[in-house]
Design an enzyme around this catalytic site. Structure first.
Site, short mmCIF file in Angstrom:
data_model
loop_
_atom_site.label_atom_id
_atom_site.label_comp_id
_atom_site.label_asym_id
_atom_site.label_seq_id
_atom_site.Cartn_x
_atom_site.Cartn_y
_atom_site.Cartn_z
N ASN A 17 -6.54 91.90 22.37
CA ASN A 17 -5.62 92.67 21.52
C ASN A 17 -4.66 93.40 22.45
OD1 ASN A 17 -4.31 94.41 19.82
ND2 ASN A 17 -6.15 95.52 19.14
N LYS A 19 -2.13 95.13 21.76
CA LYS A 19 -1.61 96.40 21.20
C LYS A 19 -0.09 96.49 21.43
CE LYS A 19 -6.19 98.35 21.53
NZ LYS A 19 -7.03 99.53 21.67
N HIS A 109 -7.94 97.72 12.06
CA HIS A 109 -8.21 98.33 13.37
C HIS A 109 -8.18 99.86 13.21
CE1 HIS A 109 -7.85 99.46 17.56
NE2 HIS A 109 -8.26 98.23 17.86
N GLU A 111 -6.99 102.09 14.99
CA GLU A 111 -5.69 102.71 15.29
C GLU A 111 -4.78 102.66 14.08
OE1 GLU A 111 -4.94 100.49 18.87
OE2 GLU A 111 -6.56 101.58 19.88
N GLU A 182 -16.09 97.95 16.26
CA GLU A 182 -15.40 98.68 17.31
C GLU A 182 -15.63 100.18 17.11
OE1 GLU A 182 -11.96 96.22 19.15
OE2 GLU A 182 -11.16 97.41 17.53
N GLY A 188 -10.71 102.42 24.43
CA GLY A 188 -9.80 102.97 25.43
C GLY A 188 -10.37 104.14 26.21
N SER A 227 -13.87 99.23 25.19
CA SER A 227 -14.10 99.33 26.64
C SER A 227 -14.91 98.16 27.20
CB SER A 227 -14.76 100.67 26.99
OG SER A 227 -13.87 101.74 26.69
P1 13P Z 1 -10.21 98.74 24.76
O1 13P Z 1 -10.81 97.44 25.23
O2 13P Z 1 -8.97 99.12 25.52
O3 13P Z 1 -11.23 99.84 24.68
O4 13P Z 1 -9.69 98.49 23.25
C1 13P Z 1 -10.54 97.88 22.34
C2 13P Z 1 -9.78 97.56 21.12
O5 13P Z 1 -9.29 98.43 20.42
C3 13P Z 1 -9.62 96.13 20.79
O6 13P Z 1 -9.11 95.96 19.51
#
Ligand code: 13P
Length: 267
Positions: A17, A19, A109, A111, A182, A188, A227
């Site tokens: 992903n 982002k 997601h 976010e 997740e 992150g 992560s």
């Molecule tokens: P990270 O791997 O940066 O923690 O992000 C995970 C994520 O949100 C994948 O959709």
């Protein structure tokens, strides 16, 4: 709920992903590096692990040479509108994604739930609309830190799952519907869930699916995200019950993403 689908065997996936990162030229470079670094066995053996990337909408086109059907990678969008089309400024519908070459979309997601106030109802509509249009869906669920600290993480995740699937009929439970656990506190932060905690949640999700949907409808691929790094991918997969990864930061560099893919393929 009964499902007659015969194609729901669990499949291992690793999806990057990206982002809100990478201009088109950078996406192009990363795509080239990935293809150059993938061993031919991995490319040829789709049954071992499927590799996906989820660039921004505007980079979907530029990654097309490496994505299906021309290339070996599976192309996902990071979001999709709930509506097919219409007066919805700023939205991109399922048919537009298919037209741009994406075969699937990430939905729900954390976010998007947090920064864009996407609620369970909207997510349920998106899941239904995307599957109806023929897209593959990676439905994300996961609890915030305070929910885990209160010990309510399982009920929180099951409630998100139950709501997101509430508009579906048995026909929707094909291998095009994937789940991703997740935990918000792991995204992150550099602090992944322990393999035991991640595997426990995956078992809970699978158990709930089996209670509510008969096999093979219940038999989803469930990815872990939060992560994931070269240093922890192997032990996460080895914990069992984890069918692959949704990778954020570590998917932005070919070397780390390829290492994670290798762990998912060999464990
Ligand atoms: P990270 O791997 O940066 O923690 O992000 C995970 C994520 O949100 C994948 O959709």
């Amino acid at each position: 709920m009964e499902s007659n689908d015969k194609t729901t065997t669990r499949q291992r996936w690793v999806v990057g992903n990206w982002k809100q990162h990478l201009l088109r030229a950078e996406a192009d470079t990363l795509g080239r590096e990935l293809i150059a670094g993938l061993s031919p066995e991995l490319i040829d053996r789709d049954d071992s692990v499927r590799i996906g990337i989820a660039p921004t909408f505007v980079a979907l086109e530029s990654t097309r040479p490496w994505t299906r059907p021309a290339g070996p990678l599976w192309l996902f969008a990071q979001n999709v509108a709930a509506q097919e089309s219409g007066a919805f400024t700023g939205e991109v519908g399922p048919a537009m994604l298919l037209d741009a070459g994406a075969g699937g979309a990430i939905i729900g997601h954390s976010e998007r739930r947090k920064h864009y106030s996407e609620d369970d109802g909207l997510i349920a509509s998106k899941v239904r609309g995307a599957l109806d249009a023929g897209l593959r869906v990676i439905l994300c669920v996961g609890e915030p830190l305070e929910v885990r600290q209160a010990g309510d993480h399982e009920s929180h995740v099951i409630s998100q799952l139950s709501a997101a699937l509430s508009h579906l009929t048995p026909e929707h439970f094909t291998d095009r519907l994937l789940l991703a656990y997740e935990p918000v506190w792991a995204i992150g932060t550099g602090v992944a869930a322990t393999p035991a905690d991640a595997a426990a949640m995956h078992r809970r999700i699978r158990g709930w699916m089996e209670e509510h949907y008969s096999r093979p409808g219940a038999d989803r691929s469930i990815l872990y995200g939060g992560s994931v790094k070269p240093g922890n991918a192997g032990e996460l997969i080895a914990a069992g019950d984890i069918d692959g990864f949704l990778v954020g930061g570590a998917s932005l560099r070919a070397e780390s993403f390829l290492s994670i893919i290798q762990s998912a393929a060999t464990e």
